[in-house]
Design a protein around this motif. Structure first.
Motif, PDB file in Angstrom:
ATOM      1  N   ASP A 209       0.835  -1.205   0.000  1.00  0.00           N
ATOM      2  CA  ASP A 209       0.000   0.000   0.000  1.00  0.00           C
ATOM      3  C   ASP A 209       0.867   1.253   0.000  1.00  0.00           C
ATOM      4  OD1 ASP A 209      -2.345  -1.488   0.030  1.00  0.00           O
ATOM      5  OD2 ASP A 209      -2.456  -1.507   2.226  1.00  0.00           O
ATOM      6  N   ALA A 210       2.030   1.173   0.638  1.00  0.00           N
ATOM      7  CA  ALA A 210       2.958   2.301   0.687  1.00  0.00           C
ATOM      8  C   ALA A 210       4.365   1.766   0.894  1.00  0.00           C
ATOM      9  CB  ALA A 210       2.585   3.264   1.820  1.00  0.00           C
ATOM     10  N   PHE A 211       5.360   2.482   0.336  1.00  0.00           N
ATOM     11  CA  PHE A 211       6.752   2.121   0.609  1.00  0.00           C
ATOM     12  C   PHE A 211       7.066   2.293   2.091  1.00  0.00           C
ATOM     13  CE2 PHE A 211       7.245   3.446  -3.929  1.00  0.00           C
ATOM     14  CZ  PHE A 211       7.717   2.230  -4.417  1.00  0.00           C
ATOM     15  N   GLY A 212       6.431   3.289   2.687  1.00  0.00           N
ATOM     16  CA  GLY A 212       6.665   3.597   4.090  1.00  0.00           C
ATOM     17  C   GLY A 212       5.852   4.816   4.476  1.00  0.00           C
ATOM     18  N   TRP A 213       6.225   5.415   5.611  1.00  0.00           N
ATOM     19  CA  TRP A 213       5.489   6.561   6.143  1.00  0.00           C
ATOM     20  C   TRP A 213       6.493   7.602   6.614  1.00  0.00           C
ATOM     21  CZ3 TRP A 213      -0.039   6.471   6.940  1.00  0.00           C
ATOM     22  CH2 TRP A 213      -0.643   5.280   6.514  1.00  0.00           C
ATOM     23  N   ASN A 214       6.176   8.874   6.360  1.00  0.00           N
ATOM     24  CA  ASN A 214       7.068   9.969   6.738  1.00  0.00           C
ATOM     25  C   ASN A 214       6.562  10.655   8.000  1.00  0.00           C
ATOM     26  OD1 ASN A 214       9.378  11.602   6.187  1.00  0.00           O
ATOM     27  ND2 ASN A 214       8.035  13.254   5.492  1.00  0.00           N
ATOM     28  N   ILE A 215       7.479  10.894   8.942  1.00  0.00           N
ATOM     29  CA  ILE A 215       7.108  11.477  10.230  1.00  0.00           C
ATOM     30  C   ILE A 215       8.249  12.362  10.713  1.00  0.00           C
ATOM     31  CG2 ILE A 215       8.029   9.519  11.551  1.00  0.00           C
ATOM     32  CD1 ILE A 215       5.647   9.872  13.478  1.00  0.00           C
ATOM     33  N   GLU A 216       7.938  13.388  11.486  1.00  0.00           N
ATOM     34  CA  GLU A 216       8.981  14.242  12.049  1.00  0.00           C
ATOM     35  C   GLU A 216       9.834  13.449  13.029  1.00  0.00           C
ATOM     36  OE1 GLU A 216       8.464  18.462  13.031  1.00  0.00           O
ATOM     37  OE2 GLU A 216       6.332  18.188  12.582  1.00  0.00           O
ATOM     38  N   ASN A 217      11.145  13.662  12.987  1.00  0.00           N
ATOM     39  CA  ASN A 217      12.068  12.945  13.877  1.00  0.00           C
ATOM     40  C   ASN A 217      11.683  13.099  15.338  1.00  0.00           C
ATOM     41  OD1 ASN A 217      13.468  12.580  11.476  1.00  0.00           O
ATOM     42  ND2 ASN A 217      15.470  13.002  12.378  1.00  0.00           N
ATOM     43  N   VAL A 218      11.402  14.331  15.745  1.00  0.00           N
ATOM     44  CA  VAL A 218      11.108  14.586  17.152  1.00  0.00           C
ATOM     45  C   VAL A 218       9.827  13.877  17.571  1.00  0.00           C
ATOM     46  CG1 VAL A 218      10.470  16.377  18.804  1.00  0.00           C
ATOM     47  CG2 VAL A 218      12.373  16.746  17.239  1.00  0.00           C
ATOM     48  N   THR A 219       8.823  13.865  16.713  1.00  0.00           N
ATOM     49  CA  THR A 219       7.578  13.166  17.035  1.00  0.00           C
ATOM     50  C   THR A 219       7.835  11.680  17.222  1.00  0.00           C
ATOM     51  OG1 THR A 219       6.308  14.793  15.772  1.00  0.00           O
ATOM     52  CG2 THR A 219       5.229  12.687  16.237  1.00  0.00           C
ATOM     53  N   LEU A 220       8.660  11.102  16.359  1.00  0.00           N
ATOM     54  CA  LEU A 220       9.006   9.688  16.485  1.00  0.00           C
ATOM     55  C   LEU A 220       9.662   9.413  17.835  1.00  0.00           C
ATOM     56  CD1 LEU A 220       9.459   6.820  15.343  1.00  0.00           C
ATOM     57  CD2 LEU A 220      11.542   7.688  14.253  1.00  0.00           C
ATOM     58  N   VAL A 221      10.617  10.243  18.220  1.00  0.00           N
ATOM     59  CA  VAL A 221      11.314  10.054  19.498  1.00  0.00           C
ATOM     60  C   VAL A 221      10.338  10.203  20.664  1.00  0.00           C
ATOM     61  CG1 VAL A 221      13.044  11.072  21.043  1.00  0.00           C
ATOM     62  CG2 VAL A 221      13.582  10.693  18.627  1.00  0.00           C
ATOM     63  N   GLU A 222       9.489  11.216  20.615  1.00  0.00           N
ATOM     64  CA  GLU A 222       8.529  11.440  21.704  1.00  0.00           C
ATOM     65  C   GLU A 222       7.586  10.250  21.873  1.00  0.00           C
ATOM     66  OE1 GLU A 222       8.155  16.338  21.558  1.00  0.00           O
ATOM     67  OE2 GLU A 222       6.759  15.096  20.415  1.00  0.00           O
ATOM     68  N   LYS A 223       7.084   9.717  20.773  1.00  0.00           N
ATOM     69  CA  LYS A 223       6.144   8.593  20.851  1.00  0.00           C
ATOM     70  C   LYS A 223       6.841   7.318  21.307  1.00  0.00           C
ATOM     71  CE  LYS A 223       2.531  10.913  19.426  1.00  0.00           C
ATOM     72  NZ  LYS A 223       1.407  11.205  20.358  1.00  0.00           N
TER      73      LYS A 223
END
Length: 402
Positions: A100-114
């Motif tokens: 469905d998708a190669f992947g997903w794009n997300i902000e680095n800081v949001t990834l670390v926080e989650k």
């Protein structure tokens, strides 16, 4: 002197370190995560490819991440070098390889926080916000000294402390470093037109100019250019900078405005001659660094973590310790080819953009032309770009893996 014992100690609380700590705690290993969070926003994002998404699903972190991320359904490469041999744009669709998708794009800081939020919910995981200042090995353990004067004992220490890894230096692991005459400008953009879940990478004579989707009519920018040009653009007001970006993007997303903080990142590379030492394993940027081309950096770091997790679980099943020499040999074997091939490929492509020599342009252009015309080749390249065909870690093959 306070001293506590754990099975595994992870040094560094970035995305790679957090995921490592969660992965080991998930499997029941008494784990300690040492280091403070860096939650400064600098406009940088990460495209989490399919294998990394499966890994994060297995860790239980993906449900909180997906609302903050945008899918990457199409990747487009445009040669904007002005070369005499310039191939037509090449587009890759995830549907061609049944994703469905190669992947997903997300902000680095949001990834670390989650990931940090997820880490707090694991029974076997202790979090210490002090920094590690020293490391030594003894017969059956490693000892990590912290800035508050306390010490941590562990059977295995995981160095996820970045490109300037103190643990790597203390362990005497040789690192080969190099730099490029380039700096990356990063920021978040809002734009008039829909991105249609398409990531677009313009290959310019100074490096790639990449727009990657974010939720809504927003995209992240990584614009690699000469340091002098980067300094000039960094001084511009938001409106003037947005206009420069729109021009470089050939107005493909319409009018733009700056919608987040900016960052300037000098481009460099790093490789190591080995991925471990007695009682120590390197993951993430402690083990490899290269330019942001093809979304390989953090995805490679997550493969480090998932591969090390496999080696530790296999060791436990065989009655061996997490930090045993055989565990570290298995980890070395699992990472050696993958890391070296990706580093060479990204470095080689980046250098062909910078040379300006016709043979290099011909080689790069012929490669893109072949990918646009030869179906089986493009599908093979897409699959390999998302996840290696050989030796993929178990948690990246199937989110339900044990």
């Amino acid at each position: 002197m306070t001293q506590k014992s754990y099975s595994i100690a992870v040094i560094g609380a970035g995305a790679a370190g957090l995921s490592a700590a969660i992965a080991f705690a998930r499997d029941g290993f008494e784990t300690v995560l040492i280091g403070g969070l860096d939650v400064r926003r600098d406009g940088r994002t990460v495209a989490l490819l399919n294998g990394s998404v499966r890994f994060l699903e297995a860790l239980g972190a993906w449900p909180t991440l997906v609302p903050e991320a945008a899918p990457l359904e199409t990747m487009r490469i445009i040669d904007d070098t002005g070369s005499l041999f310039r191939p037509p744009p090449v587009s890759f669709s995830s549907r061609e390889i049944d994703l469905d998708a190669f992947g997903w794009n997300i902000e680095n800081v949001t990834l670390v926080e989650k990931l940090a939020e997820a880490a707090r919910n694991y029974e076997y995981l202790t979090i210490i916000t002090e920094q590690a200042k020293d490391f030594r090995t003894e017969a059956d353990r490693a000892v990590v000294s912290l800035t508050d004067g306390s010490e941590i004992e562990a059977n295995l220490v995981v160095a996820a402390d970045g490109r300037n890894s103190r643990l790597r230096q203390i362990a005497g692991i040789e690192a080969h470093t190099w730099s490029y005459p380039q700096t990356a400008l990063t920021t978040i953009l809002a734009h008039d037109r829909e991105h249609r879940e398409m990531s677009t990478e313009f290959h310019t004579r100074h490096g790639p100019f990449t727009l990657v989707p974010l939720p809504g009519k927003r995209s992240s920018l990584v614009w690699v250019m000469s340091p002098k040009q980067a300094e000039r653009l960094a001084k511009l007001e938001d409106q003037a900078l947005a206009l420069e970006i729109e021009r470089q993007a050939h107005s493909s997303l319409g009018a733009m405005r700056i919608d987040g903080p900016r960052g300037l990142v000098p481009m460099s590379g790093l490789s190591v001659n080995r991925f471990g030492a007695p009682r120590l394993a390197l993951v993430g940027e402690a083990a490899h660094v290269f330019p942001p081309i093809g979304a390989q950096g953090l995805n490679l770091g997550f493969r480090d973590v998932a591969s090390l997790r496999d080696a530790v679980v296999d060791a436990f099943d065989d009655g061996r310790e997490p930090g045993s020499p055989e565990t570290l040999r298995q980890y070395q074997r699992s990472r050696d080819l993958d890391v070296r091939l990706r580093t060479a490929a990204v470095d080689g492509l980046n250098r062909t953009l910078l040379t300006g020599l016709l043979p290099a342009d011909l080689l790069r252009g012929a490669g893109l032309l072949a990918l646009s015309k030869v179906g089986f080749l493009r599908r093979a390249v897409m699959r390999e770009g998302v996840l290696p065909h050989m030796g993929a870690p178990r948690l990246m093959q199937d989110a339900s893996a044990a």
